[in-house]
Design a protein around this motif. Structure first.
Motif, PDB file in Angstrom:
ATOM      1  N   ILE A 299       7.706   1.916   8.905  1.00 11.55           N
ATOM      2  CA  ILE A 299       6.565   1.192   8.355  1.00 11.55           C
ATOM      3  C   ILE A 299       6.958  -0.210   7.903  1.00 11.55           C
ATOM      4  O   ILE A 299       6.241  -1.175   8.163  1.00 11.55           O
ATOM      5  N   THR A 300       8.077  -0.334   7.228  1.00 10.13           N
ATOM      6  CA  THR A 300       8.440  -1.626   6.630  1.00 10.13           C
ATOM      7  C   THR A 300       9.181  -2.551   7.576  1.00 10.13           C
ATOM      8  O   THR A 300       9.164  -3.760   7.377  1.00 10.13           O
ATOM      9  N   GLN A 301       9.821  -1.988   8.594  1.00 12.15           N
ATOM     10  CA  GLN A 301      10.591  -2.811   9.541  1.00 12.15           C
ATOM     11  C   GLN A 301      10.356  -2.345  10.979  1.00 12.15           C
ATOM     12  O   GLN A 301      11.294  -1.982  11.679  1.00 12.15           O
TER      13      GLN A 301
ATOM     14  N   VAL B 141      -1.718   4.208  12.263  1.00  9.94           N
ATOM     15  CA  VAL B 141      -1.622   5.087  11.095  1.00  9.94           C
ATOM     16  C   VAL B 141      -2.330   4.449   9.897  1.00  9.94           C
ATOM     17  O   VAL B 141      -3.029   5.134   9.144  1.00  9.94           O
ATOM     18  N   ALA B 142      -2.175   3.137   9.717  1.00 10.89           N
ATOM     19  CA  ALA B 142      -2.858   2.451   8.611  1.00 10.89           C
ATOM     20  C   ALA B 142      -4.375   2.560   8.768  1.00 10.89           C
ATOM     21  O   ALA B 142      -5.092   2.809   7.790  1.00 10.89           O
TER      22      ALA B 142
ATOM     23  N   ALA C 168       1.464   3.480  -0.011  1.00 12.29           N
ATOM     24  CA  ALA C 168       1.654   2.129  -0.550  1.00 12.29           C
ATOM     25  C   ALA C 168       2.413   1.256   0.447  1.00 12.29           C
ATOM     26  O   ALA C 168       2.105   0.070   0.602  1.00 12.29           O
ATOM     27  N   ASP C 169       3.375   1.853   1.147  1.00 10.41           N
ATOM     28  CA  ASP C 169       4.107   1.108   2.173  1.00 10.41           C
ATOM     29  C   ASP C 169       3.173   0.678   3.299  1.00 10.41           C
ATOM     30  O   ASP C 169       3.259  -0.451   3.799  1.00 10.41           O
ATOM     31  N   LEU C 170       2.272   1.568   3.711  1.00 13.53           N
ATOM     32  CA  LEU C 170       1.304   1.221   4.763  1.00 13.53           C
ATOM     33  C   LEU C 170       0.355   0.127   4.297  1.00 13.53           C
ATOM     34  O   LEU C 170       0.009  -0.774   5.071  1.00 13.53           O
ATOM     35  N   LEU C 171      -0.074   0.200   3.049  1.00  8.97           N
ATOM     36  CA  LEU C 171      -0.948  -0.835   2.503  1.00  8.97           C
ATOM     37  C   LEU C 171      -0.264  -2.202   2.551  1.00  8.97           C
ATOM     38  O   LEU C 171      -0.884  -3.199   2.899  1.00  8.97           O
TER      39      LEU C 171
ATOM     40  N   PRO D 249      -2.201  -4.313   5.680  1.00 11.58           N
ATOM     41  CA  PRO D 249      -3.353  -4.294   4.767  1.00 11.58           C
ATOM     42  C   PRO D 249      -4.685  -4.537   5.466  1.00 11.58           C
ATOM     43  O   PRO D 249      -5.693  -3.914   5.119  1.00 11.58           O
ATOM     44  N   ASP D 250      -4.716  -5.436   6.437  1.00  6.62           N
ATOM     45  CA  ASP D 250      -5.980  -5.735   7.109  1.00  6.62           C
ATOM     46  C   ASP D 250      -6.483  -4.540   7.900  1.00  6.62           C
ATOM     47  O   ASP D 250      -7.669  -4.204   7.845  1.00  6.62           O
ATOM     48  N   ASP D 251      -5.585  -3.887   8.635  1.00  6.24           N
ATOM     49  CA  ASP D 251      -5.978  -2.712   9.411  1.00  6.24           C
ATOM     50  C   ASP D 251      -6.510  -1.616   8.497  1.00  6.24           C
ATOM     51  O   ASP D 251      -7.550  -1.013   8.772  1.00  6.24           O
ATOM     52  N   LEU D 252      -5.801  -1.345   7.417  1.00  2.00           N
ATOM     53  CA  LEU D 252      -6.197  -0.298   6.487  1.00  2.00           C
ATOM     54  C   LEU D 252      -7.534  -0.630   5.850  1.00  2.00           C
ATOM     55  O   LEU D 252      -8.455   0.198   5.839  1.00  2.00           O
ATOM     56  N   ARG D 253      -7.679  -1.837   5.353  1.00  2.00           N
ATOM     57  CA  ARG D 253      -8.901  -2.199   4.621  1.00  2.00           C
ATOM     58  C   ARG D 253     -10.121  -2.307   5.537  1.00  2.00           C
ATOM     59  O   ARG D 253     -11.229  -1.946   5.133  1.00  2.00           O
ATOM     60  N   LEU D 254      -9.935  -2.795   6.769  1.00  2.00           N
ATOM     61  CA  LEU D 254     -11.065  -2.869   7.701  1.00  2.00           C
ATOM     62  C   LEU D 254     -11.570  -1.473   8.062  1.00  2.00           C
ATOM     63  O   LEU D 254     -12.776  -1.234   8.108  1.00  2.00           O
ATOM     64  N   ALA D 255     -10.664  -0.554   8.325  1.00  2.00           N
ATOM     65  CA  ALA D 255     -11.061   0.819   8.650  1.00  2.00           C
ATOM     66  C   ALA D 255     -11.709   1.482   7.432  1.00  2.00           C
ATOM     67  O   ALA D 255     -12.683   2.231   7.568  1.00  2.00           O
TER      68      ALA D 255
END
Length: 108
Positions: free
Chosen positions: A11-13, A25-26, A52-55, A59-65
């Motif tokens: 997720i982070t790298q 996944v996000a 939290a790592d996915l957020l 962030p854009d993918d998660l928040r748009l969905a």
């Protein structure tokens, strides 16, 4: 190999090949959160651990969905999604709070 460590690294790298999977996944997490918010009418959503790592990573993918999955008639502004303030220490802090609460109740 530890699965959480492996997932956190993905997720982070992410590599170029892994990045689309992280975004997928996000988005799936965002849709799932929307379903829960629709069901319980939450005022705030906190994410810990890999959430939290996915957020942070997408962030854009998660928040748009998330926004796309919310029932619009419930409220004008969706509840915010934030990373848990205590991070990885959250579960131990919660356990300590429960232990102290139980002890204080027995002491009167």
């Amino acid at each position: 190999r530890d699965q959480v460590t492996f997932a956190r690294r993905l997720i982070t790298q992410p590599s170029e090949q892994e990045r689309p999977a992280v975004r997928t996944v996000a988005r799936n997490l965002g849709r799932g959160i929307a379903g829960l918010v629709n069901a319980v009418d939450a005022d705030l959503v906190t994410l810990g651990g890999l959430g939290a790592d996915l957020l942070a990573a997408a962030p854009d993918d998660l928040r748009l969905a998330y926004a796309a999955g919310l029932m619009a008639y419930r409220r004008d502004d969706p509840p915010p999604i934030v990373a848990a303030a205590l991070g990885n220490a959250g579960p131990i802090a919660g356990a300590a709070e429960e232990a102290w609460s139980a002890l204080l109740l027995t002491l009167g």
